[in-house]
Design a protein around this motif. Structure first.
Motif, PDB file in Angstrom:
ATOM      1  N   GLN A 233     -51.840 -11.346 -18.312  1.00  0.00           N
ATOM      2  CA  GLN A 233     -50.485 -11.413 -18.860  1.00  0.00           C
ATOM      3  C   GLN A 233     -49.451 -10.924 -17.845  1.00  0.00           C
ATOM      4  OE1 GLN A 233     -50.691  -9.175 -22.469  1.00  0.00           O
ATOM      5  NE2 GLN A 233     -51.449 -10.908 -23.673  1.00  0.00           N
TER       6      GLN A 233
ATOM      7  N   GLN B  66     -48.538 -13.790 -15.673  1.00  0.00           N
ATOM      8  CA  GLN B  66     -47.972 -14.950 -16.345  1.00  0.00           C
ATOM      9  C   GLN B  66     -46.546 -14.728 -16.856  1.00  0.00           C
ATOM     10  OE1 GLN B  66     -49.646 -17.806 -16.345  1.00  0.00           O
ATOM     11  NE2 GLN B  66     -51.305 -16.773 -15.274  1.00  0.00           N
ATOM     12  N   THR B  67     -45.938 -13.615 -16.541  1.00  0.00           N
ATOM     13  CA  THR B  67     -44.589 -13.340 -17.042  1.00  0.00           C
ATOM     14  C   THR B  67     -43.533 -14.035 -16.183  1.00  0.00           C
ATOM     15  OG1 THR B  67     -44.426 -11.331 -15.721  1.00  0.00           O
ATOM     16  CG2 THR B  67     -45.253 -11.089 -17.965  1.00  0.00           C
ATOM     17  N   TYR B  68     -42.394 -14.295 -16.797  1.00  0.00           N
ATOM     18  CA  TYR B  68     -41.285 -14.929 -16.071  1.00  0.00           C
ATOM     19  C   TYR B  68     -40.510 -13.910 -15.242  1.00  0.00           C
ATOM     20  CZ  TYR B  68     -42.086 -19.100 -18.828  1.00  0.00           C
ATOM     21  OH  TYR B  68     -42.646 -20.195 -19.399  1.00  0.00           O
TER      22      TYR B  68
ATOM     23  N   SER C  76     -42.244  -7.081 -15.182  1.00  0.00           N
ATOM     24  CA  SER C  76     -41.861  -6.761 -16.555  1.00  0.00           C
ATOM     25  C   SER C  76     -43.070  -6.381 -17.411  1.00  0.00           C
ATOM     26  CB  SER C  76     -41.135  -7.937 -17.197  1.00  0.00           C
ATOM     27  OG  SER C  76     -42.005  -9.041 -17.304  1.00  0.00           O
ATOM     28  N   PHE C  77     -44.247  -6.673 -16.912  1.00  0.00           N
ATOM     29  CA  PHE C  77     -45.468  -6.352 -17.640  1.00  0.00           C
ATOM     30  C   PHE C  77     -46.464  -5.791 -16.633  1.00  0.00           C
ATOM     31  CE2 PHE C  77     -49.241  -6.981 -20.135  1.00  0.00           C
ATOM     32  CZ  PHE C  77     -48.805  -6.849 -21.437  1.00  0.00           C
TER      33      PHE C  77
END
Length: 154
Positions: free
Chosen positions: A65, A68-70, A74-75
């Motif tokens: 994840q 896979q963040t834009y 952020s993650f």
């Protein structure tokens, strides 16, 4: 110091005082069973199994994840995903009740997706050969259960 020791012929274990002193056959020390391994083998309640499995899935899914963040950074992914995989592998091999509950009642894609993602990452890096082996062992254990394959087709 309390340790776990076998008692009786039924194979159950109970806490008792630690033995000190030597035994000629064992080279002067008494073999103590691993308390953590004993606790992993005795996870039988469905709620306990569900909690442990969902926690491991949440840790492992954070790895893919995060990629896979834009928004960059952020993650965050966990840095101990290899240890979480080894823990899951030990749980599946040591505790048949855990393995049966996971392959019968849980969504197998929850664990398959992070495993395949890590397997794909490990294929091109020589430093991640150990990760490749652990994920392969984990998938071999899971695929040995018929219900795992059946649930993949649902």
């Amino acid at each position: 110091v309390p340790v776990l020791k076998p008692s009786g012929s039924n194979g159950s274990r109970e806490a008792g005082p630690a033995k000190t002193g030597g035994n000629a056959e064992t080279g002067g020390s008494v073999k103590r069973p691993n308390a953590f391994r004993f606790m992993l083998q005795n996870l039988t309640k469905d709620s306990e199994i569900d909690m442990v499995f969902s926690g491991i899935v949440r840790l492992l899914s954070s790895v893919y994840q995060a990629d896979q963040t834009y928004l960059p950074n952020s993650f965050k992914s966990v840095g101990f995903y290899q240890e979480a995989l080894v823990l899951l592998w030990h749980l599946l091999t040591l505790n048949p009740a855990f393995a049966k509950r996971v392959v019968d009642k849980h969504d197998t894609n929850q664990i398959l997706l992070p495993c395949l993602y890590l397997l794909h990452q490990a294929k091109s890096s020589i430093q991640l050969v150990g990760l490749l082996h652990v994920v392969s062992f984990l998938l071999l254990v899971l695929s040995s259960e018929r219900s795992f394959s059946v649930r993949l087709n649902e």
